[in-house]
Design a protein around this motif. Structure first.
Motif, PDB file in Angstrom:
ATOM      1  N   GLN A 176       0.824  -1.212   0.000  1.00 24.77           N
ATOM      2  CA  GLN A 176       0.000   0.000   0.000  1.00 24.77           C
ATOM      3  C   GLN A 176       0.863   1.269   0.000  1.00 24.77           C
ATOM      4  OE1 GLN A 176      -3.158   0.016   2.873  1.00 24.77           O
ATOM      5  NE2 GLN A 176      -3.745  -2.099   2.457  1.00 24.77           N
ATOM      6  N   TRP A 184      -5.483   2.302  -2.207  1.00 28.28           N
ATOM      7  CA  TRP A 184      -4.047   2.104  -2.045  1.00 28.28           C
ATOM      8  C   TRP A 184      -3.617   0.795  -2.688  1.00 28.28           C
ATOM      9  CZ3 TRP A 184      -0.953   5.886  -0.595  1.00 28.28           C
ATOM     10  CH2 TRP A 184      -1.521   6.972   0.102  1.00 28.28           C
ATOM     11  N   ASP A 186      -0.449  -2.134  -3.804  1.00 28.42           N
ATOM     12  CA  ASP A 186       0.865  -2.710  -3.548  1.00 28.42           C
ATOM     13  C   ASP A 186       1.703  -2.549  -4.810  1.00 28.42           C
ATOM     14  OD1 ASP A 186      -0.182  -3.498  -1.134  1.00 28.42           O
ATOM     15  OD2 ASP A 186      -0.400  -5.607  -1.696  1.00 28.42           O
TER      16      ASP A 186
END
Length: 206
Positions: A176, A184, A186
């Motif tokens: 995130q 958000w 990765d």
């Protein structure tokens, strides 16, 4: 992603001479400075929801595309510059089919990074790897950088497959760390060293 770090300059210190390495040419592409008449081509891919799906920008309005293109045109007035945004010009079709970015993140450690966006009509043809490979080769063989990195949304399989095709290794998963359109995200970080690049090229020579 870290912002580019300029080489310190003190009294009497001259800006280092950097060869003007643009344009870069591959079998099917010319990576060149953008032009005023690229507006329609930029706006076409920048408004495609699939193209911008994993990006932290877009879909563009005409006003945003105008601002972006004007910014690129303004940046092109100086050389060298720490961030270089290039048009990926398709030789056969004679149009800009995407953009490729190269940046020197840290001159002292010889670290650079790159990114790319392509018109969806030109996906799955190996053009992303062709363009990115030219940028990485130029960074190592012309500019003498030591390490190249790139990041992408962990869900963007097409993007990280391009990096793996170049021989880059996945070094990190950032949880995130960036804001995407749906929240958000990765991110994966990929990297390759200059000696790894050279060894792979030597191994693939006939």
């Amino acid at each position: 992603m870290k912002k580019p770090v300029a080489t310190p300059r003190g009294p009497g210190r001259r800006r280092p001479t950097v060869p003007r390495w643009l344009p870069l040419e591959t079998e099917r592409l010319i990576l060149r400075d953008v032009r005023e008449d690229d507006f329609d081509d930029v706006h076409e891919y920048a408004t495609d929801l699939e193209v911008v799906r994993y990006m932290n920008w877009g879909p563009n309005t005409p006003e945003i595309t105008r601002q972006v293109l004007d910014g690129w045109l303004k940046d092109q007035r100086r050389w060298p510059r720490p961030v270089v945004n290039m048009a990926a010009h398709h030789k056969t079709d004679g149009r800009m089919i995407g953009a490729v970015r190269f940046a020197i993140l840290d001159a002292e450690s010889g670290t650079g990074d790159f990114g790319y966006s392509f018109n969806r009509a030109y996906w799955n043809q190996g053009l992303g790897a062709e363009a990115a490979g030219a940028v990485v080769r130029n960074a190592f063989e012309t500019l003498g950088l030591r390490r190249m990195i790139a990041t992408c949304d962990a869900r963007n399989i097409g993007s990280w497959r391009v990096m793996e095709k170049l021989g880059m290794r996945r070094e990190a998963l950032f949880r995130q760390d960036a804001k995407a359109h749906d929240g958000w995200r990765d991110s994966y970080l990929y990297a390759i060293l200059a000696d790894e690049w050279a060894a792979a090229r030597a191994e693939n020579q006939p």
